[in-house]
Design an enzyme around this catalytic site. Structure first.
Site, PDB file in Angstrom:
ATOM      1  N   CYS A 260       0.734  -1.167  -0.062  1.00  0.00           N
ATOM      2  CA  CYS A 260      -0.163   0.049  -0.056  1.00  0.00           C
ATOM      3  C   CYS A 260       0.967   1.344   0.046  1.00  0.00           C
ATOM      4  O   CYS A 260       1.743   1.367   0.548  1.00  0.00           O
ATOM      5  CB  CYS A 260      -0.888  -0.022   1.341  1.00  0.00           C
ATOM      6  SG  CYS A 260      -2.025  -1.043   1.270  1.00  0.00           S
TER       7      CYS A 260
ATOM      8  N   TYR B 200      -7.225  -9.268   6.937  1.00  0.00           N
ATOM      9  CA  TYR B 200      -8.350  -8.552   6.514  1.00  0.00           C
ATOM     10  C   TYR B 200      -9.534  -9.323   5.935  1.00  0.00           C
ATOM     11  O   TYR B 200      -9.436 -10.496   6.531  1.00  0.00           O
ATOM     12  CB  TYR B 200      -7.892  -7.677   5.138  1.00  0.00           C
ATOM     13  CG  TYR B 200      -6.848  -6.899   5.330  1.00  0.00           C
ATOM     14  CD1 TYR B 200      -6.793  -5.690   6.196  1.00  0.00           C
ATOM     15  CD2 TYR B 200      -5.292  -6.969   4.810  1.00  0.00           C
ATOM     16  CE1 TYR B 200      -5.914  -4.980   6.557  1.00  0.00           C
ATOM     17  CE2 TYR B 200      -4.522  -6.274   5.140  1.00  0.00           C
ATOM     18  CZ  TYR B 200      -4.769  -5.216   5.827  1.00  0.00           C
ATOM     19  OH  TYR B 200      -3.766  -4.329   6.231  1.00  0.00           O
TER      20      TYR B 200
ATOM     21  N   LEU C 117      11.347 -11.112   3.548  1.00  0.00           N
ATOM     22  CA  LEU C 117      12.759 -11.067   3.776  1.00  0.00           C
ATOM     23  C   LEU C 117      13.644 -11.838   2.728  1.00  0.00           C
ATOM     24  O   LEU C 117      14.609 -12.343   3.217  1.00  0.00           O
ATOM     25  CB  LEU C 117      13.178 -11.348   5.040  1.00  0.00           C
ATOM     26  CG  LEU C 117      12.567 -10.327   6.241  1.00  0.00           C
ATOM     27  CD1 LEU C 117      13.069 -10.872   7.648  1.00  0.00           C
ATOM     28  CD2 LEU C 117      12.942  -8.824   5.867  1.00  0.00           C
TER      29      LEU C 117
ATOM     30  N   GLY D 117       9.166  -7.193  -1.779  1.00  0.00           N
ATOM     31  CA  GLY D 117       8.326  -5.939  -1.126  1.00  0.00           C
ATOM     32  C   GLY D 117       9.513  -4.948  -0.971  1.00  0.00           C
ATOM     33  O   GLY D 117       9.815  -4.128  -1.756  1.00  0.00           O
ATOM     34  N   ARG D 118       9.624  -4.988   0.222  1.00  0.00           N
ATOM     35  CA  ARG D 118      10.813  -3.625   0.810  1.00  0.00           C
ATOM     36  C   ARG D 118      12.074  -3.641  -0.124  1.00  0.00           C
ATOM     37  O   ARG D 118      12.555  -2.501  -0.483  1.00  0.00           O
ATOM     38  CB  ARG D 118      11.072  -3.615   2.038  1.00  0.00           C
ATOM     39  CG  ARG D 118       9.835  -3.553   3.068  1.00  0.00           C
ATOM     40  CD  ARG D 118       9.823  -3.603   4.408  1.00  0.00           C
ATOM     41  NE  ARG D 118       9.713  -5.076   4.890  1.00  0.00           N
ATOM     42  CZ  ARG D 118       9.842  -5.584   6.002  1.00  0.00           C
ATOM     43  NH1 ARG D 118      10.121  -4.936   6.937  1.00  0.00           N
ATOM     44  NH2 ARG D 118       9.391  -7.026   6.187  1.00  0.00           N
TER      45      ARG D 118
END
Length: 363
Positions: free
Chosen positions: A25, A186, A310, A332-333
């Site tokens: 997001c 969610y 990770l 992701g990151r």
């Protein structure tokens, strides 16, 4: 050939490589008015830069099937045609540069109506563009979140229809993969877990009842999504409650059991994450800490899986695929840090990745 750079074919769609961008997001859309939930210049830059960097598949951030399904008022949505038209600009660029465009569609359930995380992420009221969340049961996520309204059976059917409508719009917007968000506490994940689902009707109690909503959503989406295009499902393999000795939980055994059903209902790949449904549990994070969950699903069900969590180094990602633990890796990151990670991986692994002609002099 590097396993990481082998094409991946699901149904009739071939994805250029197995380096995929996980949904993340951005909390950067307008919260209200005609541009609510509409992707803007930030989203265009965010997604297209990773396409220029060689990423094989990009999944958008959790994109809400209704205004009330947003995690925050600042999230993307795909409940109207204005949003569809704005997404076309992004999907067109991705396809032009060899990246498959995918969209994650979801409903935030009891974790909806919160502020941006860099502003604390607190629940927002109506005077701050917020709304009353809903869920399977009147049980709050934590002491900060409000008690959600319990969904009626009729409302559950309505939301199922909203997922199908979102999939139709996703196709019109140019997406080639749709992923149903069933993870991270969610709405769909809330129904799956006995920690958050205390219902006594046909949507609660037994495993069969708690998985009913998820399978109905899958069926509704698969009915409108083209037969030749793949459908993904994101799951939290565990709530981490059982591992913490803290009561009823969704477990890895449950995930394997559900994966078999999802495969029967037309899901082509399981995106395996974990956590998010229970506050204050201890998660033993570390490099590739969720990969064993994906590996177990793949080994026991034959359903293709993507591993996430990770995964940061090319050799690490290559090993996951070469060892048969997953069919793709979702970053992701690491892709936030380096939009051109795929190019670095190709150099280190002696592989090739498509380069835009404008960048050819640096290849």
């Amino acid at each position: 050939m590097s396993a990481l750079f082998e094409p991946c074919t699901l149904r009739s769609l071939t994805i250029a490589n197995r380096i995929w961008m996980a949904p993340m997001c951005q909390y950067s859309a307008e919260p209200c008015g005609p541009d609510a939930g509409v992707p803007n210049d930030w989203h265009f830059s965010h997604y297209t830069s990773r396409a220029s960097g060689g990423t094989g598949l990009i999944l958008t951030e959790a994109t809400a099937v209704s205004p009330e399904g947003r995690i925050s008022p600042f999230d993307l949505g795909i409940w109207n045609d204005t949003q569809v038209e704005a997404f076309r600009r992004i999907t067109g660029f991705l396809k032009e540069h060899g990246t498959t465009p995918g969209i994650q569609i979801g409903h935030a359930g009891r974790k909806a109506s919160t502020d941006r995380p860099w502003r604390g992420g607190a629940p927002l009221g109506p005077d701050q563009h917020g709304w009353q969340p809903v869920g399977p049961s009147p049980a709050a996520f934590d002491e900060r979140h409000p008690v959600p309204d319990e969904l009626t059976a009729a409302q559950i059917k309505e939301i199922t229809g909203q997922f199908a409508d979102a999939a139709r719009r996703a196709l019109a917007a140019g997406f080639e993969v749709v992923e149903i968000h069933g993870a991270h506490g969610y709405l769909i994940g809330e129904f799956l877990s006995p920690h958050s689902n205390h219902r006594t009707d046909e949507y609660g109690g037994s495993f069969e009842n708690r998985t009913r909503f998820a399978l109905e959503v899958v069926d509704a989406v698969r009915e409108v999504w083209p037969e030749e295009l793949p459908l993904f499902f994101r799951i939290s393999a565990t709530d981490w409650l059982a591992e913490n000795g803290a009561g009823e939980s969704w477990t890895v055994d449950d995930t394997v059991r559900l994966a078999r059903l999802l495969k029967e209902h037309g899901v082509d790949l399981l995106d395996v994450s974990s956590g998010g449904n229970a506050a204050s549990v201890r998660v033993p994070t570390g490099p590739g800490y969720q990969v064993p969950f994906a590996a177990r699903v793949r080994a026991e069900t034959g359903l293709p899986v993507a591993a996430v969590g990770l995964i940061t180094e090319p050799e690490q990602a290559e090993g996951i695929l070469a060892d048969g633990e997953a069919d793709a890796v979702l970053l992701g990151r690491e892709l936030l840090r380096d939009p051109y990670w795929a190019r670095r991986a190709a150099r280190e692994l002696g592989a090739a990745v498509a380069v835009p002609p404008q960048y050819g002099r640096a290849a």
